[in-house]
Design a protein around this motif. Structure first.
Motif: not given
Length: 374
Positions: A96-116
């Motif tokens: 998969y390609e990252l699902p946002f504007d290619p000009k952006l650098k984005v942090r993964v706030f919550q990943g797989y099995h995220g506790k929230k």
């Protein structure tokens, strides 16, 4: 939400039972489980029935007939449904390609099995730290099978779970991608529209069960029990041709012809600054300092882990080298360090060079100037 409906058509001594997904496109498949509580009636087919509705055509599932004509007969239909076909198999080789504007650098706030919130059916979901109105793009080609954009409320409270705006896209292998928490009236595509990788889908927001703007992304398929089975997916990023994203990772899009980067920090955002508050905001990039100004260096970490950082400083007209080392913590997304210029053993005024390394691997060189206060 008036989507999957049941219709009853009277027949001799009974009733024909039909189902229809009224908002389906021609590509939409809907998994449906139907049962009935009946009295003095029998079904033409064994119940419960697990079936697939294709498109938006009405489908006759069974007929109920009275068993004794002179006695009262009654029925109550019970059903549940989910978009998608429970029989499909995800193509695990798809990247998969990252699902946002290619000009952006984005942090993964919550990943797989995220506790929230990424537990149970949502355990293989990803929250990308987009800001309000950032562009969301398709991570994989497919057909838009459902959208919602009229919700205008949200918050970190379960009462908002049904209030998220979203886009759902059906893939070639039958799996479905959901892009959720879009802003009010922030959807750019329509049901039935075919989209390619990178097609603009909408704008990020914070509608629904959300504590702030972000994009919730997941790929799922239905199970036989009509639950949602989220699927771990691999992405192409700036540093890998194929990887599972971890919580805290900083990622951005990379064109197919561009080689992957092997850096451990975001070298474009390694900056010098004289204000710790600005350091936290990552929006400072100074090249000049006074003798009384502290000098901080910030290093955004690409994959949170324990790293060893090294700084080598020297004046351009001097052979004396100042070396400093420190370590990050495993959970750190950013590392910063205050350069102790008060310990320098030569006049501060002049042009300086600082070289940054991580785990003994060179990352970046920065030139800066120190002047006297006048």
């Amino acid at each position: 939400m008036n989507r999957v409906c049941v219709d009853f058509v009277p027949s001799r001594n009974g009733v024909d039972v039909y189902f229809q997904n009224k908002i389906a496109t021609s590509a939409t498949e809907t998994s449906l489980l139907v049962d009935a509580i009946i009295k003095n009636m029998k079904s033409s087919k064994p119940l419960p029935i697990l079936t697939i509705l294709k498109g938006n055509k009405r489908k006759k599932l069974f007929q109920l007939k009275a068993t004794q004509s002179l006695k009262k007969a009654s029925y109550k239909i019970q059903y549940k449904w989910i978009l998608g076909n429970y029989k499909v198999t995800h193509n695990s080789h798809y990247i998969y390609e990252l699902p946002f504007d290619p000009k952006l650098k984005v942090r993964v706030f919550q990943g797989y099995h995220g506790k929230k919130t990424h537990t149970g059916d949502n355990r293989f979901s990803i929250d990308f730290g987009l800001k309000e109105d950032d562009l969301i793009t398709a991570a994989r080609p497919g057909t838009v099978i459902d959208t919602e954009e009229k919700n205008n409320e949200g918050g970190f409270d379960p009462k908002f779970k049904q209030s998220a705006n979203f886009v759902k896209i059906l893939h070639e292998d039958g799996t479905i991608a959901e892009y959720a928490h879009l802003r009010y009236m922030g959807v750019l595509v329509k049901r039935g529209q075919h989209v390619g990788t990178g097609t603009q889908l909408g704008y990020a927001g914070s509608t629904g069960y959300s504590e702030g703007p972000h994009l919730h992304f997941e790929v799922y398929q239905p199970t036989k029990s009509l639950r949602k089975k989220t699927i771990p997916t691999k992405f192409r990023t700036q540093s890998a041709d194929s990887e599972y994203l971890s919580e805290g990772a900083l990622v951005w899009r990379r064109e197919s012809f561009v080689p992957s980067e092997k850096k451990l920090v975001d070298v474009d955002q390694i900056h010098l600054c004289d204000n710790i508050d600005i350091v936290a905001a990552v929006n400072c990039n100074q090249t000049g300092f006074s003798k009384l100004s502290p000098i901080y260096i910030t290093l955004p970490i690409l994959r949170p882990d324990v790293y060893s950082f090294q700084l080598n400083l020297r004046k351009k007209d001097s052979s004396m080298i100042y070396e400093y080392t420190w370590e990050s913590k495993k959970e750190d997304w950013m590392s910063s360090f205050m350069i102790p210029i008060q310990d320098f053993q030569e006049p501060l005024e002049g042009d300086w060079i600082v070289s940054v390394s991580v785990n003994q691997n060179f990352q970046k060189k920065i030139e800066f100037q120190i002047t006297s206060l006048k």
